[in-house]
Scaffold this active site. Structure first.
Site, PDB file in Angstrom:
ATOM      1  N   HIS A 131     110.014  40.792  -8.266  1.00  0.00           N
ATOM      2  CA  HIS A 131     110.420  40.919  -6.869  1.00  0.00           C
ATOM      3  C   HIS A 131     109.789  39.837  -5.992  1.00  0.00           C
ATOM      4  CE1 HIS A 131     112.186  42.959  -3.482  1.00  0.00           C
ATOM      5  NE2 HIS A 131     111.027  43.057  -2.876  1.00  0.00           N
TER       6      HIS A 131
ATOM      7  N   SER B 199     113.650  40.576   1.033  1.00  0.00           N
ATOM      8  CA  SER B 199     113.633  42.030   0.923  1.00  0.00           C
ATOM      9  C   SER B 199     113.881  42.677   2.288  1.00  0.00           C
ATOM     10  CB  SER B 199     112.302  42.465   0.293  1.00  0.00           C
ATOM     11  OG  SER B 199     112.341  43.781  -0.186  1.00  0.00           O
TER      12      SER B 199
END
Length: 252
Positions: A227, A90
């Site tokens: 995620h 990320s």
């Protein structure tokens, strides 16, 4: 060195170093423990940014240039010593890419492999939306944290922990707002292979566009989960085995 880098499993005779960059508001613990999963040929460094863990009294970095310059100055000698690869998740994907660009442009150094996780290509339209997250209010940020997962919901019930997490997340997003990359015609900045990982239940990331930033191959893998799919033990094993294979197959 110890201020910026956590290395829980030191392997001075390793053939390659894997430098891991944390997600927004993340620390070093998860990636530092990856060292136990790799063979003796790979030594794992986990990057610690200011404002957290043992650096919690330091002011947060104000921009990407500051982050890149500090990491480069600390790691440069080691990176000149032996081959290295980068892994970022990320927010950490963008730091790893920014550091890779800086090393290539200023020192002629490049990772043998760039491993990207849960991140849009930095020149995609989707990346711009992430940079705007810093401007939303605390309640919306808390809701966003809950949607992403990765932070036990019971911890968010404690006001001091929640406020600290939101502050750190905002400061990391401030750094992201200062980073931009524009793809130039006929100028491909990197010449290393790139592997992109993503959670199958996460929002769709513009992974294919990472092909624009390297003259070499890219590959894409989607693993089960959201995620923070990489926190699942089975996915962690897949990641570390795949990374090991890529590094050991490289021409070291």
């Amino acid at each position: 060195m110890e201020k910026v880098v956590a290395c829980s499993y030191k392997r001075p005779n390793a053939l390659c170093r894997l430098i891991c960059f944390p997600w927004a508001a993340g620390g070093t613990s998860q990636f530092a423990q990856w060292g136990r999963l790799f063979s003796g040929s790979i030594e794992v460094y986990s990057i610690r940014l200011p404002g957290r863990e043992s650096r919690f009294k330091e002011p947060f970095a104000q921009d990407m240039t500051t982050v890149v310059n500090e990491i480069t100055s600390v790691l440069l000698k080691d990176l000149q010593e032996k081959p290295f690869a980068f892994f970022g998740h990320s927010f950490g994907s963008y730091i790893s890419f920014a550091v890779a660009l800086h090393l290539k442009e200023n020192y002629g150094l490049e990772p043998i492999h760039l491993f990207i996780s849960g991140a849009h290509a930095p020149h995609s339209e989707a990346f711009l939306a992430i940079r705007r997250l810093r401007d939303i209010d605390d309640e919306d940020i808390t809701a966003h944290i809950n949607i992403l997962g990765g932070t036990p919901s019971e911890l968010l019930q404690y006001e001091d922990i929640r406020k600290s997490l939101i502050l750190t997340l905002r400061e990391d997003l401030r750094v992201l707002q200062t980073f931009s990359f524009e793809k130039a015609e006929r100028n491909i900045p990197l010449s290393c292979d790139i592997t992109c990982f993503d959670g199958s239940e996460d929002i769709a990331h513009d992974l294919e566009a990472w092909d624009d930033v390297t003259s070499q191959d890219i590959s894409i893998y989607k693993l089960p989960g959201g995620h923070f799919y990489l926190l699942e033990p089975s996915n962690e094993i897949f990641l570390t085995k795949h990374i090991t294979r890529c590094i050991e197959n490289a021409d070291l």
